[in-house]
Design a protein around this motif. Structure first.
Motif, PDB file in Angstrom:
ATOM      1  N   LEU A   1       0.825  -1.202   0.000  1.00  0.00           N
ATOM      2  CA  LEU A   1       0.000   0.000   0.000  1.00  0.00           C
ATOM      3  C   LEU A   1       0.861   1.255   0.000  1.00  0.00           C
ATOM      4  N   THR A   2       1.972   1.212   0.748  1.00  0.00           N
ATOM      5  CA  THR A   2       2.824   2.390   0.875  1.00  0.00           C
ATOM      6  C   THR A   2       4.296   2.021   0.777  1.00  0.00           C
ATOM      7  N   ALA A   3       5.109   3.018   0.536  1.00  0.00           N
ATOM      8  CA  ALA A   3       6.560   2.949   0.731  1.00  0.00           C
ATOM      9  C   ALA A   3       6.980   4.306   1.271  1.00  0.00           C
ATOM     10  N   THR A   4       8.026   4.315   2.091  1.00  0.00           N
ATOM     11  CA  THR A   4       8.447   5.546   2.763  1.00  0.00           C
ATOM     12  C   THR A   4       9.940   5.769   2.556  1.00  0.00           C
ATOM     13  N   ILE A   5      10.310   7.017   2.344  1.00  0.00           N
ATOM     14  CA  ILE A   5      11.721   7.400   2.210  1.00  0.00           C
ATOM     15  C   ILE A   5      12.044   8.456   3.250  1.00  0.00           C
ATOM     16  N   HIS A   6      13.067   8.182   4.058  1.00  0.00           N
ATOM     17  CA  HIS A   6      13.630   9.204   4.934  1.00  0.00           C
ATOM     18  C   HIS A   6      14.943   9.659   4.311  1.00  0.00           C
TER      19      HIS A   6
ATOM     20  N   ALA B   1       4.584   0.449  -4.812  1.00  0.00           N
ATOM     21  CA  ALA B   1       3.732   1.082  -3.805  1.00  0.00           C
ATOM     22  C   ALA B   1       2.667   1.964  -4.433  1.00  0.00           C
ATOM     23  N   GLY B   2       1.505   2.015  -3.775  1.00  0.00           N
ATOM     24  CA  GLY B   2       0.434   2.892  -4.220  1.00  0.00           C
ATOM     25  C   GLY B   2       0.559   4.301  -3.697  1.00  0.00           C
TER      26      GLY B   2
ATOM     27  N   GLN C   1      -6.180  11.287  -2.491  1.00  0.00           N
ATOM     28  CA  GLN C   1      -5.646  10.135  -1.768  1.00  0.00           C
ATOM     29  C   GLN C   1      -5.733   8.857  -2.609  1.00  0.00           C
ATOM     30  N   HIS C   2      -4.709   8.010  -2.450  1.00  0.00           N
ATOM     31  CA  HIS C   2      -4.752   6.676  -3.046  1.00  0.00           C
ATOM     32  C   HIS C   2      -4.317   5.667  -1.998  1.00  0.00           C
ATOM     33  N   HIS C   3      -5.196   4.710  -1.743  1.00  0.00           N
ATOM     34  CA  HIS C   3      -4.917   3.658  -0.769  1.00  0.00           C
ATOM     35  C   HIS C   3      -5.124   2.328  -1.484  1.00  0.00           C
TER      36      HIS C   3
ATOM     37  N   THR D   1      -8.748   2.453  -5.355  1.00  0.00           N
ATOM     38  CA  THR D   1      -8.398   2.848  -3.999  1.00  0.00           C
ATOM     39  C   THR D   1      -9.576   2.574  -3.083  1.00  0.00           C
ATOM     40  N   SER D   2      -9.301   2.343  -1.805  1.00  0.00           N
ATOM     41  CA  SER D   2     -10.388   2.175  -0.839  1.00  0.00           C
ATOM     42  C   SER D   2     -10.553   3.403   0.050  1.00  0.00           C
ATOM     43  N   VAL D   3      -9.708   4.424  -0.133  1.00  0.00           N
ATOM     44  CA  VAL D   3      -9.820   5.691   0.588  1.00  0.00           C
ATOM     45  C   VAL D   3      -9.653   6.819  -0.423  1.00  0.00           C
ATOM     46  N   GLY D   4     -10.378   7.916  -0.219  1.00  0.00           N
ATOM     47  CA  GLY D   4     -10.304   9.037  -1.141  1.00  0.00           C
ATOM     48  C   GLY D   4     -11.492   9.053  -2.087  1.00  0.00           C
ATOM     49  N   ALA D   5     -11.652  10.152  -2.787  1.00  0.00           N
ATOM     50  CA  ALA D   5     -12.838  10.352  -3.622  1.00  0.00           C
ATOM     51  C   ALA D   5     -13.022   9.256  -4.660  1.00  0.00           C
ATOM     52  N   THR D   6     -11.923   8.789  -5.271  1.00  0.00           N
ATOM     53  CA  THR D   6     -12.068   7.811  -6.347  1.00  0.00           C
ATOM     54  C   THR D   6     -12.371   6.407  -5.842  1.00  0.00           C
TER      55      THR D   6
END
Length: 467
Positions: free
Chosen positions: A369-374, A392-393, A410-412, A425-430
């Motif tokens: 669902l996600t990926a994160t960069i620090h 990742a979405g 939002q894209h989930h 997506t399951s969250v957000g307008a779309t």
């Protein structure tokens, strides 16, 4: 009422032909009803889920916001993708008058989640987006909070009836057998699911095996990888460690966006800082005994490996925060165990030495669902961003993925095993798009057109018109 009776009542409700403004008003009424009965609902939820009153109270606020958000989406009308092509007899081939929009699919089955007893349960995001689309909803309650599910369903039915919504627009069923029967009922046109990969895959297969297969929108497991660059580790190792521990232990780690795999530079101090931060965390009870057992077994399987060592967890109860540490060589040699989600407060640190080891590790990732960069100050991470965009979405920079804002952009979602439908997506307008299907009208008389497609745009919705 049986599953068949509930579904047939939904199919006969006439909800798809109702006006968008009316559906928006009904969603707003549901939001207000939730807020009015907040105290009692939190009391029931706390007893059944072991989540704190503060967390549950905040979740009701989120759930009401989701309902109002989709009321706004319904009123706006852009989600319909209304498009008009004027006739052009000189085109090759000649172009007739074409008008296209999206319409409701029909009755939707919604499978409630355990870890969000409000926001992804009976009146959660799937229900809100389906009702906004004009689709009647039949919710399959989660066994982890049965009393809360019934009470919320009673509130929903009472509120919708008082607001003038058609009978059958909303229904609730319970039990494993009911869940199977629901997805197989011929009147169900689509299904939304949030839960385990195993449960979601079983229902997905049933949906595909029907005589007339239906779309199944499942949000399943996700490992949500995090990359800590060498520059960011030099600048703020302690802060990154504190943020990580706070994120993966939040509410006993029971989030689909929990960071479950973190690539850290070897010898950077992040590992030691994580170890120190773990000592401040108080273990929390998980949602069910089954989840606790599964978590304990997963943590024990890691501890038994000779290519890892474990921080935390060893002297604490089964739901205690645990960090598994390995190196990139072990990870890339056999990535599958490290890519299998352990639902609960556990994350894996993978030490990498240089960009080549990091590149090989990222190449082994599944979709999430996600990926994160620090990243370090002014550090160019465009190449790393492109690599993680493959899997990742949603990509998060210098933050943590636990927390999914309700927003138009939002894209989930993500590819398997994160979801069963990577374009949605399951969250957000779309999220509303899951429960709609296109229809085009060719040379249609005005009287046969939906108001959204009539000449002059009488409803004033956003439309794309080609002369």
């Amino acid at each position: 009422m049986s599953v068949a009776e509930t579904v047939e009542r939904a199919a006969a409700s006439g909800l798809p032909s109702t006006a968008r403004d009316d559906r928006a008003r009904w969603l707003e009424a549901l939001a207000s009803a939730l807020e009015t009965e907040r105290f009692e609902l939190v009391r029931i939820a706390a007893a059944e889920t072991h989540l704190s009153d503060a967390r549950l109270d905040g979740e009701i606020t989120r759930t009401a916001a989701q309902l109002r958000f989709f009321a706004d989406v319904a009123r706006d009308g852009a989600y319909l993708e209304a498009t008009l092509d004027a006739p052009d007899p000189s085109a090759v081939p000649p172009r007739p008058d074409l008008r296209r929009m999206l319409r409701p699919l029909g009755p939707v089955a919604v499978y409630a989640a355990s870890n969000f007893p409000f926001a992804f349960s009976v009146l959660g995001n799937d229900t809100a987006s389906a009702l906004a689309a004009g689709c009647p909803v039949v919710v399959k309650a989660h066994p982890g909070h049965p009393e809360l599910s019934r009470r919320t369903a009673e509130l929903a039915s009472r509120t919708l009836d008082a607001a003038g919504a058609p009978a059958g627009a909303f229904g609730l069923v319970e039990g494993l057998d009911a869940g199977v029967e629901l997805v197989q009922h011929p009147a169900i046109a689509a299904a939304g699911f949030t839960g385990s990969e195993r449960g979601g895959r079983a229902l997905f297969d049933l949906a595909a095996a029907r005589e007339r297969p239906i779309p199944f929108y499942g949000e399943l497991g996700s490992i949500n990888p995090v990359v800590v660059t060498e520059a960011s580790a030099r600048e703020r190792a302690a802060a990154i460690a504190a943020g990580l521990v706070g994120s993966f232990t939040r509410d006993a780690g029971q989030y689909c966006t929990k960071p479950g795999l973190v690539f850290v530079p070897a010898g950077s101090g992040v590992e030691d800082a994580v170890d120190a931060a773990l000592s401040t965390v108080i273990p929390q009870q998980q949602l069910t005994d089954g989840m606790t057992t599964a978590f304990t077994n997963g943590a024990a399987a890691f501890a038994a490996r000779d290519d890892v060592h474990v921080l935390g967890g060893s002297e604490l109860p089964g739901s205690s925060p645990t960090v598994v540490v390995t190196d990139a060589e072990a990870f890339t040699a056999d990535p599958r165990p490290f890519l299998t989600e352990c639902f609960g407060p556990l994350t894996v640190l993978v030490r990498y030495r240089g960009p080549d080891e990091l590149d090989r590790s990222i190449a082994a990732l599944d979709s999430s669902l996600t990926a994160t960069i620090h990243r370090g100050a002014d550090e160019d991470v465009s190449r790393l961003t492109a690599a993680l965009a493959r899997v990742a979405g949603r990509i998060v920079f210098d933050g943590w993925p636990t927390g999914v804002a309700i927003a138009w952009a939002q894209h989930h979602g993500g590819s398997w095993p994160a979801t069963t439908a990577s374009v949605h997506t399951s969250v957000g307008a779309t999220a509303i798009r899951r429960f709609l299907t296109p229809i085009a009208y060719q040379d249609a008389p005005e009287s046969s057109l939906p108001a959204e497609l009539r000449t002059g745009n009488p409803l004033g919705i956003p439309r794309r018109e080609h002369p």
